[in-house]
Design an enzyme around this catalytic site. Structure first.
Site, PDB file in Angstrom:
ATOM      1  N   HIS A 136      12.922 128.518  61.934  1.00 36.81           N
ATOM      2  CA  HIS A 136      11.704 129.313  61.886  1.00 36.81           C
ATOM      3  C   HIS A 136      12.059 130.798  61.832  1.00 36.81           C
ATOM      4  O   HIS A 136      12.960 131.258  62.533  1.00 36.81           O
ATOM      5  CB  HIS A 136      10.877 129.010  63.140  1.00 36.81           C
ATOM      6  CG  HIS A 136       9.436 129.399  63.046  1.00 36.81           C
ATOM      7  ND1 HIS A 136       8.607 128.966  62.029  1.00 36.81           N
ATOM      8  CD2 HIS A 136       8.649 130.165  63.858  1.00 36.81           C
ATOM      9  CE1 HIS A 136       7.390 129.437  62.229  1.00 36.81           C
ATOM     10  NE2 HIS A 136       7.393 130.175  63.320  1.00 36.81           N
ATOM     11  N   SER A 149       4.117 132.012  59.708  1.00 37.46           N
ATOM     12  CA  SER A 149       3.759 131.241  60.902  1.00 37.46           C
ATOM     13  C   SER A 149       2.254 131.372  61.138  1.00 37.46           C
ATOM     14  O   SER A 149       1.468 131.012  60.263  1.00 37.46           O
ATOM     15  CB  SER A 149       4.592 131.704  62.093  1.00 37.46           C
ATOM     16  OG  SER A 149       4.523 130.778  63.155  1.00 37.46           O
ATOM     17  N   GLU A 154      12.221 124.197  60.818  1.00 31.94           N
ATOM     18  CA  GLU A 154      11.528 125.272  61.522  1.00 31.94           C
ATOM     19  C   GLU A 154      11.830 125.294  63.031  1.00 31.94           C
ATOM     20  O   GLU A 154      12.226 126.306  63.584  1.00 31.94           O
ATOM     21  CB  GLU A 154      10.011 125.135  61.318  1.00 31.94           C
ATOM     22  CG  GLU A 154       9.555 125.198  59.873  1.00 31.94           C
ATOM     23  CD  GLU A 154       9.278 126.604  59.389  1.00 31.94           C
ATOM     24  OE1 GLU A 154       9.462 127.553  60.173  1.00 31.94           O
ATOM     25  OE2 GLU A 154       8.895 126.759  58.224  1.00 31.94           O
TER      26      GLU A 154
END
Length: 529
Positions: free
Chosen positions: A449, A222, A348
């Site tokens: 995610h 991320s 995600e």
């Protein structure tokens, strides 16, 4: 504190008692005491059952002075040497305060001022013999949107990379406005400068822990994935690492005007001048409070604005460390000599729409996509390419679109920029490899995610796994993904074909049960390019 003389970088465990739970190493700053722990061995681990049975953890080693007082909002200052033996048995204070509630990864906050530290995990805490290269090194940068996250997560424990012969380092850095906010008379990109100083510490000290400073791979997820891509595009960082593994990388590349505008807005809301003196007069708690309100999404077009313009806080183009956007740097050939693996999960941010209004399901899909920023010419090709997702409803379709625009489109543009630069350069070039993580979580029913992080670290037996992955996530898939990561850190490549010059054929490892290699694993994103 006691001190037992030993040659620099030598484990006293070798000289004293093999039964001792503790081990000491000399760094340039002073001697540190760590602790031995067993590694975790699975039936089919990446070492084939031949790896180290234990590893040593050295936690909370400071690489910089505490960024408080006159050092608040300053460039990081290397930690002054200490006398005696410093215990490195517990995680040190983190830059994250409280629970921001933005991640499913267990990332605890630890109170305290000395927030700039490294954690070192090694199977061989002694300096290699003369002529020996030492073990390859993985440096991990945590995510959290550049305003949250912590290196103290149990998932980031390097014991299983140690099992497979890789020294692992996790680093901390200043977050939010402290790390990235514009201040008229302060150094820019303070969080980036923290990354650089931590990596300098690795270059100077990792041999004492059995690592090879000439074989350092940086990785992150991320914002951490964005961090390693940012570093790959920075001229000033090129000597600090040799390969990059970017998981769901989200670069910021905040423009100078946007950085300054936010800095002035935060100062105005605080009622101070946008200077060092002004911001230093404000408590940490008050600054975080105003930072949250100043960066909160507003209005019906907030999501489109985020997708079009990007994050407000994060690495900023300052003409010094970041001379241009990351993709422009790749196109200019910066980092072209270094191998890169990058990819994303399939959906995600689809979980953000699980509680979407019921009315969303009645909106025609073509209208939904137009309202979400697609042009008329993009709508039909995108729907055609994503029909399987669309079958699950509008919320899933919109979640896929957000995922594609936020992560996959910038990623593929970065790949294209590197491919173009590779064709134009006369120097050595590193390969670029793509992957997708497609295995659907047992909790959410899709690959959300953060889901791939415990597979990367091979820590499916870790805490807080069910909320992210559901019960009994497949260990065989973790074995496969982790082994690929180890292969990259050790040898600079992975066991599938790299991206070539053809922009219409991107070979991609699709991690699932079973995994496959797709000739063009991101075909569904092409209508957005």
């Amino acid at each position: 504190m006691s001190h037992t003389p030993a040659r620099p970088g030598t484990s006293t465990e070798q000289d004293a008692s093999a039964a001792s739970p503790f081990v000491e190493v000399d760094t340039l700053g002073g001697r540190v005491r760590g602790r031995w722990r067993p590694t975790v061995r699975h039936a089919a681990d990446a070492s084939g059952g031949r790896g180290a049975a234990r590893s040593a953890a050295f936690l909370g080693i400071p690489f910089a002075e505490a960024p408080v007082g006159e050092l608040r909002f300053a460039a990081p200052v290397p930690k002054a040497p200490w006398a005696g033996v410093r215990d490195a048995l517990e995680f040190a204070p983190t830059a994250q305060r409280g629970d921001p509630g933005v991640t499913l990864i267990p990332e605890p906050s630890i109170e305290g001022d000395s927030t700039l530290n490294v954690n070192v995990f090694t199977p061989s805490p002694e300096r290699p013999a003369e002529g020996d290269a030492g073990l390859p090194v993985l440096v991990w940068i945590h995510g959290g949107g550049y305003f949250a996250g912590s290196p103290a997560s149990p998932w980031y424990d390097g014991r299983n990379f140690n099992r497979d012969g890789v020294v692992t380092v996790t680093i901390s850095y200043r977050l939010g406005f402290d790390g990235f906010g514009w201040i008229a008379d302060a150094p820019s990109n303070r969080g980036v400068r923290d990354w650089l100083l931590a990596l300098e510490w690795v270059q100077q000290n990792i041999a004492a822990f059995g690592g090879d400073p000439a074989r350092v791979t940086i990785a992150g997820q991320s914002a951490g994935g964005g961090a390693v891509l940012t570093l790959l595009g920075m001229e000033a960082a090129q000597h600090l690492f040799h390969g990059v593994y970017a998981i769901s990388g989200a670069t910021a590349d905040v423009t100078p005007s946007r950085a300054e505008a936010l800095g002035r807005r935060v100062a105005a809301e605080l009622g101070v001048e946008p200077t060092l003196a002004g911001f230093r007069s404000v408590s940490e708690e008050r600054l975080i409070e105003v930072q949250k309100s100043a960066t909160a999404p507003e209005g019906p077009d907030a999501m489109n604005d985020l997708l079009e313009v990007g994050l407000q806080l994060g690495p900023a183009i300052d003409g010094e460390l970041l001379r241009r956007s990351t993709i422009d740097s790749f196109a200019a050939g910066v980092g072209a000599d270094k191998p890169l693996v990058l990819g994303a999960t399939d959906d995600e941010f689809a979980m953000a729409l699980l509680d979407a209004p019921t009315a969303l399901r009645f909106v025609p899909k073509s209208m939904l996509l137009k309202k979400s920023g697609l042009s008329k010419s993009q709508v039909r090709p995108y729907l055609d390419a994503n029909r399987e997702v669309a079958k699950h409803g509008n919320a899933r379709l919109l979640g896929r679109l957000i995922t594609d625009r936020m992560f996959k489109v910038p990623m593929l543009r970065a790949v294209a920029a590197r491919a173009a630069a590779t064709g134009a350069t006369d120097g050595p070039t590193g390969g670029t490899w793509l992957y997708r993580f497609a295995w659907p979580s047992g909790t959410f029913g899709f690959a959300e995610h953060c889901l791939d992080v415990p597979f990367f670290f091979d820590c499916l037996d870790g805490p807080a796994m069910v909320p992210l992955a559901g019960p009994n996530p497949p260990q065989a898939l973790a074995d496969e993904l982790h082994a690929g990561a180890v292969a990259f850190v050790v040898g600079g490549s992975v066991p599938w074909a790299p991206v070539g010059a053809d922009p219409h054929a991107y070979p991609t490892r699709v991690y699932d049960t079973p995994s496959i290699v797709a000739d063009d694993g991101y075909a569904s994103v092409r209508p957005l390019l």
